[in-house]
Write a protein that holds these residues in place. Structure first.
Motif, PDB file in Angstrom:
ATOM      1  N   UNK A  55      18.706  17.801 -15.005  1.00  0.00           N
ATOM      2  CA  UNK A  55      17.640  17.892 -13.979  1.00  0.00           C
ATOM      3  C   UNK A  55      17.634  18.999 -13.108  1.00  0.00           C
ATOM      4  N   UNK A  56      18.744  19.886 -13.364  1.00  0.00           N
ATOM      5  CA  UNK A  56      18.674  21.067 -12.550  1.00  0.00           C
ATOM      6  C   UNK A  56      17.540  22.192 -12.944  1.00  0.00           C
ATOM      7  N   UNK A  57      17.518  22.134 -14.385  1.00  0.00           N
ATOM      8  CA  UNK A  57      16.497  23.119 -14.827  1.00  0.00           C
ATOM      9  C   UNK A  57      15.382  22.620 -15.802  1.00  0.00           C
ATOM     10  N   UNK A  58      15.613  21.315 -16.126  1.00  0.00           N
ATOM     11  CA  UNK A  58      14.769  20.686 -17.116  1.00  0.00           C
ATOM     12  C   UNK A  58      14.988  20.940 -18.620  1.00  0.00           C
ATOM     13  N   UNK A  96      23.180  18.589 -14.994  1.00  0.00           N
ATOM     14  CA  UNK A  96      23.529  16.991 -15.004  1.00  0.00           C
ATOM     15  C   UNK A  96      23.537  16.454 -16.465  1.00  0.00           C
ATOM     16  N   UNK A  97      23.289  17.515 -17.239  1.00  0.00           N
ATOM     17  CA  UNK A  97      23.171  17.120 -18.949  1.00  0.00           C
ATOM     18  C   UNK A  97      24.321  16.148 -19.263  1.00  0.00           C
ATOM     19  N   UNK A  98      23.633  15.166 -20.263  1.00  0.00           N
ATOM     20  CA  UNK A  98      24.523  14.228 -20.797  1.00  0.00           C
ATOM     21  C   UNK A  98      25.399  13.330 -19.743  1.00  0.00           C
ATOM     22  N   UNK A  99      24.689  12.832 -18.639  1.00  0.00           N
ATOM     23  CA  UNK A  99      25.499  12.016 -17.673  1.00  0.00           C
ATOM     24  C   UNK A  99      24.292  11.248 -17.285  1.00  0.00           C
ATOM     25  N   UNK A 100      24.806   9.658 -17.183  1.00  0.00           N
ATOM     26  CA  UNK A 100      23.684   8.699 -16.560  1.00  0.00           C
ATOM     27  C   UNK A 100      24.205   7.440 -16.665  1.00  0.00           C
ATOM     28  N   UNK A 101      23.520   6.860 -16.107  1.00  0.00           N
ATOM     29  CA  UNK A 101      23.890   5.332 -16.161  1.00  0.00           C
ATOM     30  C   UNK A 101      22.688   4.273 -16.264  1.00  0.00           C
TER      31      UNK A 101
END
Length: 281
Positions: free
Chosen positions: A78-81, A134-139
């Motif tokens: 999400x920082x740079x797409x 934020x790559x490869x993180x989420x819920x």
């Protein structure tokens, strides 16, 4: 050697887990009769065709960050797409609760997934020079059937660890208090060897650790093995997580401390931030 890669909570062998479930009459959940179903008007959906066995907890690791990113596709930074390199992988998880001799879906649980990229790098970590990314993180929040889906890539490797995903499930225990389950997911060494020989993974060289030499996997990893199948554009796997929400020991907060204690980094230097055939981390 201090690090946080130590098992947390109670680790059950598969034999002990099955024995525990046998005492309560719980095994593989199957659909009941119409009469039985009529008595479950207020119960969560009964899980079918899934492995209803209590799963072992494992260490949270030093790289968990609660980014607050509710999303299914975790490949995007999400920082740079940008989108993470690697082979597409879709993971379906069935979140189940084991109670009163039955196994049912657990809706409304917060399920976090995080892992390193194809080059062994975690996002949002100073040690990886990736703060803010934020790559490869989420819920995801489990639906009425207890299901969540993540779209990601196959993880790479870094020094001292076999290939793995990190998983955290947050819900409410039977005592009304927060309940937190943390563990890791793995592939077989055969599957790892095959995909790590492809690009972009091959650029990092041969991994120094396999399941057979990874001390976290050796604790209970065989109970957390994924069985991927090939689909167009990549791979997919489905896995069930059985939770005993009355087990307050497992449900305790799983966060670690700082470096030098239970929350320190894994052994060896931090992962490299760029692919290199000669990299050892």
């Amino acid at each position: 050697m201090d690090n946080d890669d130590e098992p947390v909570g109670r680790v059950l062998s598969r034999r002990h887990a099955l024995a525990l479930l046998a005492l309560t009459g719980t095994g593989l959940a199957v659909a009941g009769t119409a009469a039985q179903a009529a008595t479950r008007t207020t119960a969560a959906p009964v899980a079918t065709s899934v492995d209803c066995v209590a799963k072992p907890e494992m260490t949270e690791g030093p790289y968990y960050v609660d980014e607050g990113l509710e999303r299914s596709d975790i490949r995007v930074d999400t920082l740079d797409g940008t989108i993470s390199d690697g082979t597409r992988f879709t993971l379906d998880l069935d979140v189940l609760q084991i109670a009163a001799g039955a196994c049912s879906a657990l809706p409304g649980a917060i399920v976090d997934l995080w892992h390193c990229d194809a080059y062994g790098v975690y996002s949002d970590q100073a040690a990886n020079d990736s703060v803010g990314h934020t790559f490869l993180r989420g819920y995801q929040v489990s639906d009425e059937c207890g299901r969540v889906r993540f779209v990601t890539v196959l993880p790479g490797w870094y020094q001292g660890r076999t290939v793995h995903f990190h998983l955290k499930i947050r819900t409410i225990g039977t005592d009304g208090n927060p309940y937190e389950f943390t563990s890791q997911l793995f592939f077989t060494d055969t599957f790892n060897s095959a995909f790590l020989a492809t690009e972009p993974y091959a650029a990092k060289g041969t991994p120094d650790t396999t399941n057979a030499t990874d001390f976290i996997y050796l604790a209970a990893g065989e109970q957390m093995l994924l069985s991927p199948r090939r689909v167009r554009g990549g791979w997919t796997a489905r896995f069930a997580i059985g939770l005993d929400l009355s087990d307050t020991e497992v449900g305790d907060d799983d966060s670690g401390g700082g470096p030098g204690g239970p929350g320190g980094p894994p052994p060896g230097p931090p992962p490299s931030t760029s692919p290199s055939p000669s990299a050892s981390a």
